[in-house]
Design a protein around this motif. Sequence first.
Motif, PDB file in Angstrom:
ATOM      1  N   GLN A 177       0.494 -79.556 -83.871  1.00 58.41           N
ATOM      2  CA  GLN A 177       1.856 -79.827 -82.870  1.00 58.41           C
ATOM      3  C   GLN A 177       0.857 -81.031 -81.999  1.00 58.41           C
ATOM      4  N   CYS A 178       0.361 -82.044 -81.810  1.00 56.03           N
ATOM      5  CA  CYS A 178       0.335 -82.639 -81.365  1.00 56.03           C
ATOM      6  C   CYS A 178       1.282 -84.282 -80.743  1.00 56.03           C
ATOM      7  N   ILE A 179       2.137 -83.692 -81.388  1.00 58.48           N
ATOM      8  CA  ILE A 179       2.946 -84.699 -80.732  1.00 58.48           C
ATOM      9  C   ILE A 179       4.172 -84.144 -79.851  1.00 58.48           C
ATOM     10  N   TRP A 180       4.478 -85.813 -79.179  1.00 57.22           N
ATOM     11  CA  TRP A 180       5.279 -85.398 -78.057  1.00 57.22           C
ATOM     12  C   TRP A 180       6.229 -86.345 -78.146  1.00 57.22           C
ATOM     13  N   ILE A 181       7.596 -86.124 -78.126  1.00 55.88           N
ATOM     14  CA  ILE A 181       8.834 -87.237 -78.023  1.00 55.88           C
ATOM     15  C   ILE A 181       9.978 -86.772 -77.280  1.00 55.88           C
ATOM     16  N   VAL A 182      10.642 -87.537 -76.334  1.00 55.75           N
ATOM     17  CA  VAL A 182      11.301 -87.914 -75.548  1.00 55.75           C
ATOM     18  C   VAL A 182      11.934 -88.274 -75.972  1.00 55.75           C
ATOM     19  N   GLN A 183      13.666 -87.996 -76.794  1.00 53.31           N
ATOM     20  CA  GLN A 183      14.522 -88.770 -77.533  1.00 53.31           C
ATOM     21  C   GLN A 183      15.251 -89.763 -75.941  1.00 53.31           C
ATOM     22  N   GLY A 184      15.676 -90.807 -76.597  1.00 54.98           N
ATOM     23  CA  GLY A 184      16.188 -91.900 -75.144  1.00 54.98           C
ATOM     24  C   GLY A 184      18.059 -91.317 -75.525  1.00 54.98           C
ATOM     25  N   LYS A 185      18.298 -91.431 -73.574  1.00 55.51           N
ATOM     26  CA  LYS A 185      19.932 -91.133 -73.867  1.00 55.51           C
ATOM     27  C   LYS A 185      20.745 -93.106 -73.742  1.00 55.51           C
ATOM     28  N   GLY A 186      22.026 -92.576 -73.526  1.00 52.38           N
ATOM     29  CA  GLY A 186      22.693 -94.068 -73.394  1.00 52.38           C
ATOM     30  C   GLY A 186      23.989 -92.988 -72.249  1.00 52.38           C
ATOM     31  N   PHE A 243       4.019 -89.247 -77.984  1.00 46.17           N
ATOM     32  CA  PHE A 243       2.601 -89.602 -77.152  1.00 46.17           C
ATOM     33  C   PHE A 243       2.209 -88.704 -78.643  1.00 46.17           C
ATOM     34  N   ILE A 244       1.345 -88.367 -79.038  1.00 45.97           N
ATOM     35  CA  ILE A 244       0.367 -88.605 -79.463  1.00 45.97           C
ATOM     36  C   ILE A 244      -0.922 -88.051 -78.903  1.00 45.97           C
ATOM     37  N   ASP A 245      -1.850 -86.968 -79.535  1.00 43.33           N
ATOM     38  CA  ASP A 245      -3.301 -86.890 -78.467  1.00 43.33           C
ATOM     39  C   ASP A 245      -4.154 -86.764 -79.587  1.00 43.33           C
ATOM     40  N   ALA A 246      -4.809 -87.709 -79.518  1.00 45.05           N
ATOM     41  CA  ALA A 246      -5.772 -88.403 -80.764  1.00 45.05           C
ATOM     42  C   ALA A 246      -6.776 -87.022 -80.376  1.00 45.05           C
ATOM     43  N   SER A 247      -6.977 -86.688 -79.480  1.00 45.70           N
ATOM     44  CA  SER A 247      -8.249 -85.588 -79.670  1.00 45.70           C
ATOM     45  C   SER A 247      -8.281 -84.443 -80.359  1.00 45.70           C
ATOM     46  N   ILE A 248      -6.564 -83.876 -80.842  1.00 45.43           N
ATOM     47  CA  ILE A 248      -6.494 -82.712 -81.430  1.00 45.43           C
ATOM     48  C   ILE A 248      -6.210 -83.313 -83.086  1.00 45.43           C
ATOM     49  N   CYS A 249      -5.377 -84.639 -82.585  1.00 44.78           N
ATOM     50  CA  CYS A 249      -4.699 -84.756 -84.234  1.00 44.78           C
ATOM     51  C   CYS A 249      -5.640 -84.868 -85.524  1.00 44.78           C
ATOM     52  N   MET A 250      -5.400 -84.162 -86.556  1.00 42.64           N
ATOM     53  CA  MET A 250      -6.889 -84.372 -87.755  1.00 42.64           C
ATOM     54  C   MET A 250      -6.348 -85.320 -88.194  1.00 42.64           C
ATOM     55  N   SER A 251      -5.878 -86.531 -88.218  1.00 41.56           N
ATOM     56  CA  SER A 251      -5.265 -87.592 -89.647  1.00 41.56           C
ATOM     57  C   SER A 251      -5.108 -86.888 -90.672  1.00 41.56           C
ATOM     58  N   CYS A 252      -4.015 -85.651 -90.910  1.00 39.71           N
ATOM     59  CA  CYS A 252      -3.638 -85.063 -91.999  1.00 39.71           C
ATOM     60  C   CYS A 252      -2.149 -85.699 -92.830  1.00 39.71           C
ATOM     61  N   GLY A 253      -2.169 -86.812 -92.128  1.00 37.85           N
ATOM     62  CA  GLY A 253      -1.226 -87.606 -92.467  1.00 37.85           C
ATOM     63  C   GLY A 253       0.740 -87.084 -93.002  1.00 37.85           C
ATOM     64  N   PHE A 254       0.623 -85.298 -92.383  1.00 38.39           N
ATOM     65  CA  PHE A 254       1.658 -85.353 -92.636  1.00 38.39           C
ATOM     66  C   PHE A 254       2.682 -85.727 -92.317  1.00 38.39           C
TER      67      PHE A 254
END
Length: 262
Positions: free
Chosen positions: A112-121, A134-145
């Motif tokens: 759970q190291c990805i955080w996204i904010v969706q745009g609004k009109g 955002f991706i927290d690269a200190s947590i990402c385990m490069s699994c590629g999922f």
Amino acid sequence: MAFGMGVVRGMAITLRHFFDTYTVGQNKQPSAAGDVPARAEATVAGKIPAGMPTELGGIFTSQYPEQKLPVPERFRYIPFLLYEDDGQGERAAFDGIRCTACGICAKVCPPQCIWIVQGKGDDGRPRPVATEFFIDASICMSCGFCAEYCPFDAIKMDHDYEFSSYERHESWVFDIQELLHPVAYHAAIHPADYAREVEETRQKEAAKRQKEAAAAAKAAAAADSSGVDPEEAKRRKAEARQRMLEAKARKEAEGKAGEGGG
Ligand code: SF4
Ligand code: SF4
């Protein structure tokens, strides 16, 4: 017995590698004057296929960081986001950014190291684009999922593994600007994957065109049999719908007037 044979085979391979270092690779060692070994030169020049070269055998020293061994196409490190830089296509309205903020990658990400904010009109309704990613690269385990599950080919695994820093927090949280790379970068590091995507897109577009042509032919055939022009039929349908909406509005207005009078 089978276990014993495995150990013997393993020892034989180790021994072969040991003796190889005295034979095949000898002439590839750096000279006392510090010349670049021929084998490392070949590796850097891309003459040896990606990954640890095997056909020459022996040992050698790669002069890292001046020389880097090429990595295989499927090598994966922290993901990056893609944008189309030709200003064309259906994503042109979103600065070419392929990500639609669907959130699938964030859902499948194991740590759970990805955080996204969706745009609004302007009307407050969600738009199919990420304004923050955002991706927290200190947590990402490069699994590629994330790259595997993204339905829009908007996120891919990178080959850049040089991210060392002196602290473990801010510099490891990558924002959307740091994550975005042009499609040309993806094509350069993943040529086979990119060629497959291009072919899939071509096939999908051909199928879509075929479907549209079949629908048009069907409409023309229907018009021929009924004697009504398809455009005329469309116009009549729109008029009938308009009449229905007006009748509904009238009925509602009469209902309200009746309530007021009672
Ligand atoms: S799955 Fe792909 S399109 Fe969806 S949010 Fe992730 S990167 Fe964007
Ligand atoms: S590579 Fe794996 S851990 Fe890293 S962001 Fe993608 S899903 Fe998450």
